[in-house]
Write a protein that holds these residues in place. Structure first.
Motif, PDB file in Angstrom:
ATOM      1  N   ILE A  20       0.831  -1.202   0.000  1.00 58.33           N
ATOM      2  CA  ILE A  20       0.000   0.000   0.000  1.00 58.33           C
ATOM      3  C   ILE A  20       0.870   1.258   0.000  1.00 58.33           C
ATOM      4  O   ILE A  20       0.614   2.200  -0.748  1.00 58.33           O
ATOM      5  CB  ILE A  20      -0.964  -0.011   1.201  1.00 58.33           C
ATOM      6  CG1 ILE A  20      -1.961  -1.166   1.045  1.00 58.33           C
ATOM      7  CG2 ILE A  20      -1.687   1.322   1.343  1.00 58.33           C
ATOM      8  CD1 ILE A  20      -2.799  -1.426   2.276  1.00 58.33           C
ATOM      9  N   ARG A  23       2.328   2.015  -3.451  1.00 56.76           N
ATOM     10  CA  ARG A  23       1.294   2.494  -4.375  1.00 56.76           C
ATOM     11  C   ARG A  23       0.905   3.933  -4.041  1.00 56.76           C
ATOM     12  O   ARG A  23       0.785   4.783  -4.934  1.00 56.76           O
ATOM     13  CB  ARG A  23       0.073   1.572  -4.310  1.00 56.76           C
ATOM     14  CG  ARG A  23      -1.146   2.079  -5.042  1.00 56.76           C
ATOM     15  CD  ARG A  23      -1.425   1.337  -6.264  1.00 56.76           C
ATOM     16  NE  ARG A  23      -2.558   1.893  -6.997  1.00 56.76           N
ATOM     17  CZ  ARG A  23      -3.225   1.217  -7.894  1.00 56.76           C
ATOM     18  NH1 ARG A  23      -2.886  -0.023  -8.164  1.00 56.76           N
ATOM     19  NH2 ARG A  23      -4.210   1.776  -8.549  1.00 56.76           N
ATOM     20  N   SER A  58      -5.396  -1.197   5.420  1.00 60.43           N
ATOM     21  CA  SER A  58      -5.956  -2.419   4.838  1.00 60.43           C
ATOM     22  C   SER A  58      -7.004  -3.038   5.754  1.00 60.43           C
ATOM     23  O   SER A  58      -7.580  -4.069   5.443  1.00 60.43           O
ATOM     24  CB  SER A  58      -4.851  -3.444   4.564  1.00 60.43           C
ATOM     25  OG  SER A  58      -4.252  -3.856   5.776  1.00 60.43           O
ATOM     26  N   ALA A  72      -8.149   0.647   2.083  1.00 59.31           N
ATOM     27  CA  ALA A  72      -7.414   0.319   0.853  1.00 59.31           C
ATOM     28  C   ALA A  72      -7.321  -1.170   0.550  1.00 59.31           C
ATOM     29  O   ALA A  72      -6.377  -1.618  -0.090  1.00 59.31           O
ATOM     30  CB  ALA A  72      -6.021   0.917   0.929  1.00 59.31           C
ATOM     31  N   ASN A  74      -8.781  -2.754  -1.595  1.00 65.51           N
ATOM     32  CA  ASN A  74      -8.809  -2.936  -3.057  1.00 65.51           C
ATOM     33  C   ASN A  74      -7.410  -3.037  -3.651  1.00 65.51           C
ATOM     34  O   ASN A  74      -7.212  -3.678  -4.676  1.00 65.51           O
ATOM     35  CB  ASN A  74      -9.562  -1.786  -3.730  1.00 65.51           C
ATOM     36  CG  ASN A  74     -10.996  -1.694  -3.281  1.00 65.51           C
ATOM     37  OD1 ASN A  74     -11.295  -1.883  -2.105  1.00 65.51           O
ATOM     38  ND2 ASN A  74     -11.881  -1.398  -4.191  1.00 65.51           N
ATOM     39  N   TYR A  75      -6.437  -2.410  -3.024  1.00 58.58           N
ATOM     40  CA  TYR A  75      -5.056  -2.521  -3.499  1.00 58.58           C
ATOM     41  C   TYR A  75      -4.548  -3.954  -3.377  1.00 58.58           C
ATOM     42  O   TYR A  75      -3.696  -4.379  -4.138  1.00 58.58           O
ATOM     43  CB  TYR A  75      -4.126  -1.602  -2.704  1.00 58.58           C
ATOM     44  CG  TYR A  75      -4.222  -0.138  -3.048  1.00 58.58           C
ATOM     45  CD1 TYR A  75      -4.852   0.316  -4.202  1.00 58.58           C
ATOM     46  CD2 TYR A  75      -3.653   0.801  -2.216  1.00 58.58           C
ATOM     47  CE1 TYR A  75      -4.919   1.664  -4.497  1.00 58.58           C
ATOM     48  CE2 TYR A  75      -3.705   2.157  -2.512  1.00 58.58           C
ATOM     49  CZ  TYR A  75      -4.343   2.581  -3.651  1.00 58.58           C
ATOM     50  OH  TYR A  75      -4.395   3.917  -3.953  1.00 58.58           O
ATOM     51  N   GLY A  78      -7.004  -6.259  -5.846  1.00 61.65           N
ATOM     52  CA  GLY A  78      -6.909  -5.932  -7.264  1.00 61.65           C
ATOM     53  C   GLY A  78      -8.244  -5.555  -7.884  1.00 61.65           C
ATOM     54  O   GLY A  78      -8.328  -5.306  -9.081  1.00 61.65           O
ATOM     55  N   PRO A  81      -8.817  -0.922  -7.877  1.00 64.36           N
ATOM     56  CA  PRO A  81      -7.874  -0.129  -7.073  1.00 64.36           C
ATOM     57  C   PRO A  81      -7.916   1.357  -7.412  1.00 64.36           C
ATOM     58  O   PRO A  81      -7.598   2.199  -6.568  1.00 64.36           O
ATOM     59  CB  PRO A  81      -6.522  -0.747  -7.395  1.00 64.36           C
ATOM     60  CG  PRO A  81      -6.694  -1.394  -8.726  1.00 64.36           C
ATOM     61  CD  PRO A  81      -8.128  -1.859  -8.753  1.00 64.36           C
ATOM     62  N   GLU A  82      -8.340   1.674  -8.628  1.00 65.12           N
ATOM     63  CA  GLU A  82      -8.417   3.078  -9.026  1.00 65.12           C
ATOM     64  C   GLU A  82      -9.456   3.845  -8.212  1.00 65.12           C
ATOM     65  O   GLU A  82      -9.350   5.064  -8.049  1.00 65.12           O
ATOM     66  CB  GLU A  82      -8.677   3.218 -10.536  1.00 65.12           C
ATOM     67  CG  GLU A  82      -9.955   2.592 -11.030  1.00 65.12           C
ATOM     68  CD  GLU A  82      -9.913   1.072 -11.232  1.00 65.12           C
ATOM     69  OE1 GLU A  82     -10.999   0.493 -11.403  1.00 65.12           O
ATOM     70  OE2 GLU A  82      -8.828   0.461 -11.209  1.00 65.12           O
ATOM     71  N   VAL A  84      -9.805   3.540  -4.995  1.00 67.20           N
ATOM     72  CA  VAL A  84      -9.047   3.955  -3.815  1.00 67.20           C
ATOM     73  C   VAL A  84      -8.123   5.111  -4.185  1.00 67.20           C
ATOM     74  O   VAL A  84      -7.999   6.080  -3.428  1.00 67.20           O
ATOM     75  CB  VAL A  84      -8.240   2.775  -3.221  1.00 67.20           C
ATOM     76  CG1 VAL A  84      -7.382   3.238  -2.059  1.00 67.20           C
ATOM     77  CG2 VAL A  84      -9.179   1.670  -2.781  1.00 67.20           C
ATOM     78  N   ASP A  85      -7.503   5.031  -5.364  1.00 66.12           N
ATOM     79  CA  ASP A  85      -6.664   6.133  -5.842  1.00 66.12           C
ATOM     80  C   ASP A  85      -7.444   7.443  -5.803  1.00 66.12           C
ATOM     81  O   ASP A  85      -6.953   8.462  -5.297  1.00 66.12           O
ATOM     82  CB  ASP A  85      -6.203   5.894  -7.285  1.00 66.12           C
ATOM     83  CG  ASP A  85      -5.216   4.754  -7.442  1.00 66.12           C
ATOM     84  OD1 ASP A  85      -4.664   4.277  -6.431  1.00 66.12           O
ATOM     85  OD2 ASP A  85      -4.998   4.346  -8.606  1.00 66.12           O
TER      86      ASP A  85
END
Length: 97
Positions: A20, A23, A58, A72, A74-75, A78, A81-82, A84-85
């Protein structure tokens, strides 16, 4: 330029938080934010939260913490994940206003 302090938390403060943290650091720098990240165990978040601008974890952050946080998982899965971005970037933009 303001440097944002981001606390990255997972169960152990080592394994998933490293994924995390990498990223988040890359995401922020790619979008023009200067950041400093620190990894911790989720049990340490409550006592450290006030020193940070954002928490990315997480696992669920304790409800007593008032620092903005983003979940997060989703990181790690998979799956989208965008999403969360976008949440992270929105928090940082809002803090900058």
């Amino acid at each position: 330029m303001k440097e944002y302090h981001i606390l990255i938390a997972c169960g152990s403060g080592i394994a998933t938080s490293t994924v995390i943290a990498n990223r988040v650091k890359n995401l922020c720098e790619d979008n023009g934010f200067k950041v400093k990240v620190q990894q911790v165990k989720i049990v340490e978040v409550e006592k450290m939260a006030s020193e940070f601008d954002l928490i990315v974890a997480s696992t669920r952050v304790p409800e007593t913490v008032t620092t903005p946080s983003v979940f997060a998982i989703n990181y790690l899965t998979g799956i989208k994940p965008e999403a969360v971005d976008e949440q992270i970037l929105k928090v940082l933009r809002d803090l900058g206003e």
